[in-house]
Design a protein around this motif. Structure first.
Motif, PDB file in Angstrom:
ATOM      1  N   ALA A 231       0.769  -1.259   0.054  1.00 35.93           N
ATOM      2  CA  ALA A 231       0.132   0.132  -0.006  1.00 35.93           C
ATOM      3  C   ALA A 231       0.928   1.090   0.079  1.00 35.93           C
ATOM      4  O   ALA A 231       0.620   2.143  -0.564  1.00 35.93           O
ATOM      5  CB  ALA A 231      -0.891  -0.068   1.155  1.00 35.93           C
ATOM      6  N   ALA A 232       1.888   1.232   0.768  1.00 37.51           N
ATOM      7  CA  ALA A 232       2.775   2.496   0.987  1.00 37.51           C
ATOM      8  C   ALA A 232       3.463   2.622  -0.315  1.00 37.51           C
ATOM      9  O   ALA A 232       3.652   3.865  -0.780  1.00 37.51           O
ATOM     10  CB  ALA A 232       3.700   2.308   2.034  1.00 37.51           C
ATOM     11  N   ARG A 233       3.799   1.646  -0.926  1.00 32.81           N
ATOM     12  CA  ARG A 233       4.709   1.638  -2.121  1.00 32.81           C
ATOM     13  C   ARG A 233       3.840   2.374  -3.447  1.00 32.81           C
ATOM     14  O   ARG A 233       4.278   3.084  -4.216  1.00 32.81           O
ATOM     15  CB  ARG A 233       5.491   0.487  -2.598  1.00 32.81           C
ATOM     16  N   ASN A 234       2.666   1.970  -3.134  1.00 32.85           N
ATOM     17  CA  ASN A 234       1.798   2.454  -4.256  1.00 32.85           C
ATOM     18  C   ASN A 234       1.049   3.647  -4.058  1.00 32.85           C
ATOM     19  O   ASN A 234       0.184   4.242  -4.709  1.00 32.85           O
ATOM     20  CB  ASN A 234       0.828   1.384  -4.674  1.00 32.85           C
ATOM     21  N   GLY A 235       1.279   4.148  -2.873  1.00 34.78           N
ATOM     22  CA  GLY A 235       0.598   5.481  -2.464  1.00 34.78           C
ATOM     23  C   GLY A 235      -1.108   5.157  -2.480  1.00 34.78           C
ATOM     24  O   GLY A 235      -1.793   5.914  -2.661  1.00 34.78           O
ATOM     25  N   ALA A 236      -1.343   3.993  -1.685  1.00 32.80           N
ATOM     26  CA  ALA A 236      -2.657   3.442  -1.732  1.00 32.80           C
ATOM     27  C   ALA A 236      -3.022   3.156  -0.450  1.00 32.80           C
ATOM     28  O   ALA A 236      -2.231   2.870   0.457  1.00 32.80           O
ATOM     29  CB  ALA A 236      -2.903   2.248  -2.915  1.00 32.80           C
ATOM     30  N   PRO A 238      -4.748   0.242   2.277  1.00 38.80           N
ATOM     31  CA  PRO A 238      -4.908  -1.086   2.251  1.00 38.80           C
ATOM     32  C   PRO A 238      -5.990  -1.749   1.545  1.00 38.80           C
ATOM     33  O   PRO A 238      -6.147  -3.000   0.959  1.00 38.80           O
ATOM     34  CB  PRO A 238      -4.897  -1.555   3.665  1.00 38.80           C
ATOM     35  N   GLU A 239      -7.137  -1.144   1.720  1.00 40.04           N
ATOM     36  CA  GLU A 239      -8.362  -1.687   1.105  1.00 40.04           C
ATOM     37  C   GLU A 239      -8.341  -1.404  -0.419  1.00 40.04           C
ATOM     38  O   GLU A 239      -8.848  -2.259  -1.045  1.00 40.04           O
ATOM     39  CB  GLU A 239      -9.492  -0.563   1.644  1.00 40.04           C
ATOM     40  N   GLN A 240      -7.650  -0.465  -1.054  1.00 33.92           N
ATOM     41  CA  GLN A 240      -7.541  -0.506  -2.369  1.00 33.92           C
ATOM     42  C   GLN A 240      -6.505  -1.436  -2.884  1.00 33.92           C
ATOM     43  O   GLN A 240      -6.725  -2.081  -4.108  1.00 33.92           O
ATOM     44  CB  GLN A 240      -6.766   0.957  -2.760  1.00 33.92           C
ATOM     45  N   VAL A 241      -5.636  -1.821  -1.856  1.00 39.76           N
ATOM     46  CA  VAL A 241      -4.701  -2.953  -2.453  1.00 39.76           C
ATOM     47  C   VAL A 241      -5.688  -4.367  -2.557  1.00 39.76           C
ATOM     48  O   VAL A 241      -5.575  -5.115  -3.543  1.00 39.76           O
ATOM     49  CB  VAL A 241      -3.715  -3.124  -1.514  1.00 39.76           C
ATOM     50  N   LYS A 242      -6.328  -4.419  -1.538  1.00 41.56           N
ATOM     51  CA  LYS A 242      -7.186  -5.685  -1.291  1.00 41.56           C
ATOM     52  C   LYS A 242      -8.124  -5.761  -2.551  1.00 41.56           C
ATOM     53  O   LYS A 242      -8.268  -6.771  -3.163  1.00 41.56           O
ATOM     54  CB  LYS A 242      -8.192  -5.683  -0.361  1.00 41.56           C
ATOM     55  N   LEU A 243      -8.835  -4.759  -2.998  1.00 41.94           N
ATOM     56  CA  LEU A 243      -9.638  -4.367  -4.265  1.00 41.94           C
ATOM     57  C   LEU A 243      -8.719  -4.747  -5.486  1.00 41.94           C
ATOM     58  O   LEU A 243      -9.145  -5.678  -6.222  1.00 41.94           O
ATOM     59  CB  LEU A 243     -10.426  -3.281  -4.261  1.00 41.94           C
ATOM     60  N   ALA A 244      -7.696  -4.193  -5.504  1.00 43.01           N
ATOM     61  CA  ALA A 244      -7.067  -4.274  -6.687  1.00 43.01           C
ATOM     62  C   ALA A 244      -6.424  -5.617  -7.039  1.00 43.01           C
ATOM     63  O   ALA A 244      -6.608  -6.199  -8.049  1.00 43.01           O
ATOM     64  CB  ALA A 244      -5.781  -3.661  -6.632  1.00 43.01           C
ATOM     65  N   TRP A 245      -6.044  -6.437  -5.908  1.00 40.68           N
ATOM     66  CA  TRP A 245      -5.789  -7.704  -5.953  1.00 40.68           C
ATOM     67  C   TRP A 245      -6.859  -8.662  -6.249  1.00 40.68           C
ATOM     68  O   TRP A 245      -6.778  -9.647  -7.208  1.00 40.68           O
ATOM     69  CB  TRP A 245      -5.029  -8.475  -4.450  1.00 40.68           C
ATOM     70  N   THR A 246      -8.117  -8.464  -5.896  1.00 43.03           N
ATOM     71  CA  THR A 246      -9.452  -9.272  -6.103  1.00 43.03           C
ATOM     72  C   THR A 246      -9.585  -9.046  -7.517  1.00 43.03           C
ATOM     73  O   THR A 246      -9.879 -10.099  -8.381  1.00 43.03           O
ATOM     74  CB  THR A 246     -10.643  -8.893  -5.217  1.00 43.03           C
ATOM     75  N   ILE A 269     -13.246   3.261  -4.958  1.00 43.60           N
ATOM     76  CA  ILE A 269     -13.710   3.356  -6.288  1.00 43.60           C
ATOM     77  C   ILE A 269     -12.244   3.952  -7.188  1.00 43.60           C
ATOM     78  O   ILE A 269     -11.985   3.261  -8.112  1.00 43.60           O
ATOM     79  CB  ILE A 269     -14.935   4.468  -6.724  1.00 43.60           C
ATOM     80  N   ALA A 270     -11.773   4.429  -6.416  1.00 42.29           N
ATOM     81  CA  ALA A 270     -10.157   4.963  -7.045  1.00 42.29           C
ATOM     82  C   ALA A 270      -9.404   3.673  -7.185  1.00 42.29           C
ATOM     83  O   ALA A 270      -8.346   3.580  -7.804  1.00 42.29           O
ATOM     84  CB  ALA A 270      -9.456   6.014  -6.066  1.00 42.29           C
ATOM     85  N   ALA A 271      -9.552   2.631  -6.595  1.00 42.97           N
ATOM     86  CA  ALA A 271      -8.857   1.301  -6.651  1.00 42.97           C
ATOM     87  C   ALA A 271      -8.974   0.732  -8.053  1.00 42.97           C
ATOM     88  O   ALA A 271      -8.244  -0.011  -8.495  1.00 42.97           O
ATOM     89  CB  ALA A 271      -9.500   0.284  -5.565  1.00 42.97           C
TER      90      ALA A 271
END
Ligand SMILES: NC(=O)c1ccc[n+]([C@@H]2O[C@H](COP(=O)([O-])OP(=O)(O)OC[C@H]3O[C@@H](n4cnc5c(N)ncnc54)[C@H](OP(=O)(O)O)[C@@H]3O)[C@@H](O)[C@H]2O)c1
Length: 289
Positions: A231-236, A238-246, A269-271
């Protein structure tokens, strides 16, 4: 496990004819943040819904049994969004029976399913429902009679597409002998990857796979890493990372995160724009569940 880097902001053709953004919205949290908690402020929930659609959401998951102390998800959707934008897809579920006091009954039989569809049509102010899921309760439950009742409503023109929720591959195959299945809605997320074979079956057949509880860890402690680092590396978040992974799990995945907060709906939505690097996806794939 296979993860793809297909652009998550591209649209998916639900049922082969309804283009939807892959990042949608789950309406269950609009009446109340927690099922046993107090009802939400209706104006805040209306603002969440309005913001979701402003930001491009055109796939909203709801159900007649999402209500709390007189505030219902369907009522809010109709009040805020009707007349509906032409491209808006409202996906609904029938199967659970809920009494006006909020308590749950035995799963619906065919007659109650039909009543649930008519109730949903009235509540949403629609002549035809875009997508109706039969929500199953048990993984060994027979589907034919009840899915058949919904297929008959589809033949009548009251339903455009049918779906199954909480299904196994066997139940999916039984339903498909009766009518086409456009979408499957099962519990699935980074920290709970149940029934991956159902996701794989949907991927093979081009059926939409709509995970619920994709932000949840089902009450178990979540390991902070590698989520926090990625999350930190992508400036995102943790929830955005979970959604992007899904979303990266398969091009047929359509996310429907639920929230009762405007800030969180914006975050979620930004994810859709977050494209994780292969090494991040691999590290998330390796998280033990
Ligand atoms: N088919 C089924 O049986 C079934 C069962 C359950 C749900 N569903 C559907 O699936 C949808 C998703 O499920 P869900 O809403 O329970 O679970 P979820 O989307 O996995 O997670 C919702 C939880 O995460 C929090 N949250 C959301 N966005 C966040 C963010 N950006 N940052 C931090 N926290 C965030 C929410 O709290 P806040 O309100 O504070 O944001 C809420 O506590 C539901 O809305 C419903 O439409 C289907």
């Amino acid at each position: 496990m296979t993860t793809t880097r297909e652009n998550p902001s591209a649209a998916f053709l639900l049922g082969g004819d309804l283009p939807v953004a892959r990042l949608g919205f789950g309406a269950m949290r609009l009446p109340a943040r927690e099922i046993a908690g107090p009802a939400n402020d209706p104006e805040t929930s209306a603002a969440v819904l309005r913001r979701a659609v402003e930001l491009g959401v055109n796939h909203i998951d709801t159900a007649w049994f999402y209500f709390h102390d007189g505030l219902s998800a369907n009522g809010l959707i109709r009040r805020v969004l009707h007349p509906y934008p032409e491209d808006l897809v409202l996906a609904v579920k029938v199967g659970p029976v809920r009494h006006p006091d909020g308590s749950w009954g035995a799963p619906a039989g065919p007659r109650e399913l039909v009543a649930g569809v008519h109730r949903t049509l009235r509540e949403l102010g629609q002549d035809r429902l875009d997508l109706v899921y039969l929500r199953l309760h048990e993984h060994d439950e027979a589907v034919a009679e009840r899915f058949g009742a919904l297929a008959a409503l589809r033949e009548e023109g009251l339903i455009r597409h049918l779906g199954l929720s909480n299904t196994t591959t066997g139940q999916l195959a039984s339903a498909q002998r009766i009518a086409p299945v456009a979408a499957v809605q099962n519990m699935y997320g980074l920290f709970h990857r149940r029934h991956p074979e159902v996701l794989d079956a949907c991927t093979r057949q081009g059926i939409a796979f709509v995970p619920f509880f994709s932000l949840e860890s089902l009450g178990r402690p979540e390991p902070a890493e590698p989520l926090a680092r990625i999350a930190a590396r992508n400036g995102a978040s943790p929830e955005q990372v979970k959604l992007a992974w899904t979303l990266a799990r398969s091009p047929v995945v359509l996310a429907i995160p639920g929230t009762s907060s405007v800030a969180h709906v914006e975050d979620n939505i930004a994810a859709a724009e977050l494209l994780l690097e292969p090494e991040d996806l691999a590290a998330l794939d390796a998280v033990s569940t």
